[in-house]
Enzyme design. Structure first.
Site, PDB file in Angstrom:
ATOM      1  CB  SER A  15      -0.868  -0.042   1.258  1.00 26.89           C
ATOM      2  OG  SER A  15      -1.613   1.126   1.404  1.00 26.89           O
TER       3      SER A  15
ATOM      4  CE  LYS B  17      -4.726   0.019   0.322  1.00 24.38           C
ATOM      5  NZ  LYS B  17      -5.473  -0.769   1.313  1.00 24.38           N
TER       6      LYS B  17
ATOM      7  CE  LYS C 168      -4.133   3.871   2.197  1.00 23.96           C
ATOM      8  NZ  LYS C 168      -5.354   3.366   2.829  1.00 23.96           N
TER       9      LYS C 168
ATOM     10  CG  ASP D  14      -7.764   2.353   0.278  1.00 20.89           C
ATOM     11  OD1 ASP D  14      -8.937   2.779   0.341  1.00 20.89           O
ATOM     12  OD2 ASP D  14      -7.176   1.825   1.250  1.00 20.89           O
TER      13      ASP D  14
ATOM     14  CD  GLU E 278      -8.885  -0.865   0.284  1.00 21.45           C
ATOM     15  OE1 GLU E 278      -7.958  -1.246  -0.466  1.00 21.45           O
ATOM     16  OE2 GLU E 278      -8.778  -0.806   1.515  1.00 21.45           O
TER      17      GLU E 278
ATOM     18  CG  ASP F 171     -10.740  -0.886   4.487  1.00 22.00           C
ATOM     19  OD1 ASP F 171     -11.088  -1.320   5.591  1.00 22.00           O
ATOM     20  OD2 ASP F 171      -9.620  -0.338   4.316  1.00 22.00           O
TER      21      ASP F 171
ATOM     22  CE  LYS G  53      -7.652  -2.494   6.332  1.00 26.43           C
ATOM     23  NZ  LYS G  53      -7.756  -1.021   6.378  1.00 26.43           N
TER      24      LYS G  53
ATOM     25  N   GLY H 219      -4.376  -4.280   5.880  1.00 25.77           N
ATOM     26  CA  GLY H 219      -3.394  -4.031   6.934  1.00 25.77           C
ATOM     27  C   GLY H 219      -3.685  -2.720   7.629  1.00 25.77           C
TER      28      GLY H 219
HETATM   29  O1  OSB Z   1      -7.441   1.868   4.234  1.00 23.57           O
HETATM   30  O2  OSB Z   1      -6.414   0.024   4.037  1.00 23.57           O
HETATM   31  C1  OSB Z   1      -6.528   1.118   4.563  1.00 23.57           C
HETATM   32  C2  OSB Z   1      -3.590   1.694   6.925  1.00 23.57           C
HETATM   33  C3  OSB Z   1      -4.247   2.190   8.041  1.00 23.57           C
HETATM   34  C4  OSB Z   1      -5.605   2.374   7.976  1.00 23.57           C
HETATM   35  C5  OSB Z   1      -6.309   2.056   6.815  1.00 23.57           C
HETATM   36  C6  OSB Z   1      -5.654   1.543   5.725  1.00 23.57           C
HETATM   37  C7  OSB Z   1      -4.260   1.397   5.763  1.00 23.57           C
HETATM   38  C8  OSB Z   1      -3.451   0.943   4.629  1.00 23.57           C
HETATM   39  C9  OSB Z   1      -2.060   0.434   4.893  1.00 23.57           C
HETATM   40  O3  OSB Z   1      -3.827   0.980   3.490  1.00 23.57           O
HETATM   41  C10 OSB Z   1      -2.040  -1.037   4.884  1.00 23.57           C
HETATM   42  C11 OSB Z   1      -0.782  -1.604   5.482  1.00 23.57           C
HETATM   43  O4  OSB Z   1       0.202  -1.712   4.734  1.00 23.57           O
HETATM   44  O5  OSB Z   1      -0.756  -1.983   6.660  1.00 23.57           O
HETATM   45 MG    MG Z   2      -8.549   0.759   2.802  1.00 21.90          MG
END
Ligand code: OSB
Ligand code: MG
Length: 376
Positions: A139, A165, A167, A192, A217, A242, A266, A294
């Site tokens: 990510s 992925k 953001k 995402d 996402e 998510d 998660k 994650g």
């Molecule tokens: O939206 O998936 C998410 C991290 C913290 C809170 C939300 C998200 C995320 C990540 C990072 O996308 C995922 C990771 O590498 O742990």
């Molecule tokens: Mg997410």
């Protein structure tokens, strides 16, 4: 198995680099680490994925600490676990407490972990896992520079990550995704949005259809499964949920409404392992793709996510990257590393106890709260 003592440790762990999302910047990992001690004594561990600020969902490290201490730990003293089936009872015991899934998950998962240690069964096996190795993705936070983003992603691709992925948010979406698509034509790429868009932005999101993304996402608000269904009807790109998914019941509703084609699971967001297994089964029954997300976990949360991902219904690479993605030094030893580029092995761990690095925990510990079983 009964629990005699619960220890809640709060750690401050430095992230290698700040991580930017549509809702803020993370500089440091504020960790609530739970240890439950059994009569034997064996210890089970789990970490709480709540963050310092209520921007991803409404929980925070402080609210989780409060709910765990005041409402959940008192319920634990009354419980006993003898068989794998009993592990499903923790979730029912927590039901009177509304939501606070992250607080519940931390304690529920620590009990699973203690059960694995107590009965010497690999945690992945307890969960119903079958895979020995899992593919992983990465990510990537919001960047300000396109050239830096391309360089960074090139690095990750070279390291072997199986998908990337990005953001996104309004103003940082089509352009960087298109640049990544041109530079890496065959890369499994996803976006995402962390709820940064509204249904009125459908036309803007429709543009992304030309980029062959594996999914987008959480484009819309967490509470808005209905509008995700309306958006999915307009988009060719599969929607992944998510933040909207807090329970197995949410997955059923999303499937019935056609709100998504993919679920990011998660365990910390849905109240723990028992709920996660139920969600896994619903995804398999409804033909939804599934992967494990994650929350910048330390190695302890990572080992748990990896164990969960070994279930057969996880069809896509997750965000379960190696420890060095976020941390210079992890609190487990050895840290999580690639078994071969882009893959992690599912170790037959009988609880994470055997991997704890106590010197690292001591180094980053800020406070500690001890709860002893009362005479009942
Ligand atoms: O939206 O998936 C998410 C991290 C913290 C809170 C939300 C998200 C995320 C990540 C990072 O996308 C995922 C990771 O590498 O742990
Ligand atoms: Mg997410």
């Amino acid at each position: 198995m009964r629990v005699m003592k619960v220890i809640v440790r709060r750690l401050a762990m430095k992230l290698r680099q700040p991580f930017v999302t549509s809702y803020g910047v993370e500089q440091e990992k504020d960790v609530l680490l739970l240890e439950v001690q059994t009569e034997t004594p064996k210890s089970g561990f789990a970490e709480c994925v709540a963050m310092p600020s209520p921007y991803y969902n409404e929980e925070t490290t402080e609210t989780a600490l409060y709910i765990i201490s005041k409402f959940l730990i008192p319920l634990i003293w009354r419980m006993e676990w003898q068989s794998r089936e009993d592990l499903w009872t923790t979730r029912f015991a927590f039901r009177p407490v509304r939501h606070h899934e992250m607080a519940k998950a931390a304690l529920e998962m620590a009990v699973w972990d203690a059960f694995a240690a107590e009965y010497q069964q690999p945690i992945s096996q307890l969960l119903g896992g079958v895979k020995k190795e899992i593919p992983v993705g990465i990510s990537v936070g919001i960047e300000t520079s396109l050239s830096h983003l391309l360089k960074q992603v090139g690095n990750y691709v070279e390291q072997g990550y199986q998908r990337v992925k990005l953001k996104i948010q309004p103003g940082w979406d089509y352009v960087p995704l298109q640049a990544l698509r041109s530079a890496f034509p065959r890369l499994q790429l996803l976006a995402d949005a962390n709820s940064a868009y509204r249904l009125e932005d459908a036309e803007q999101l429709k543009q992304l259809d030309s980029l062959g993304l594996v999914m987008i996402e959480q484009p819309l608000e967490p509470d808005d499964i209905l509008h995700h269904a309306q958006l999915q009807a307009k988009l060719d790109t599969p929607i992944c949920l998510d933040e909207s998914i807090r329970s197995a019941s949410d997955v059923k509703k999303a499937a019935e409404m056609g709100a998504c084609k993919v679920i990011n699971l998660k365990p910390g967001r849905v109240g723990g392992f028992a709920e996660s297994i139920e969600i896994h089964n619903i995804c398999v029954d409804n033909g939804l793709e599934l992967w494990c997300g994650g929350m910048f976990e330390t190695g302890i949360g990572r080992l748990h996510n990896i164990a969960l991902t070994s279930l057969p219904g996880f069809t896509l690479p997750g965000d379960t990257s190696p420890s060095d993605r976020y941390f210079e030094r992890d609190i487990i030893n050895p840290p999580v590393v690639f078994s071969r580029p882009g893959f992690l092995s599912v170790d037959p761990l009988v609880g994470v106890q055997e991997r704890i690095d106590w010197s690292e925990i001591e180094r980053s510990q800020v406070s500690e709260y001890v709860f002893e079983r009362p005479e009942i």
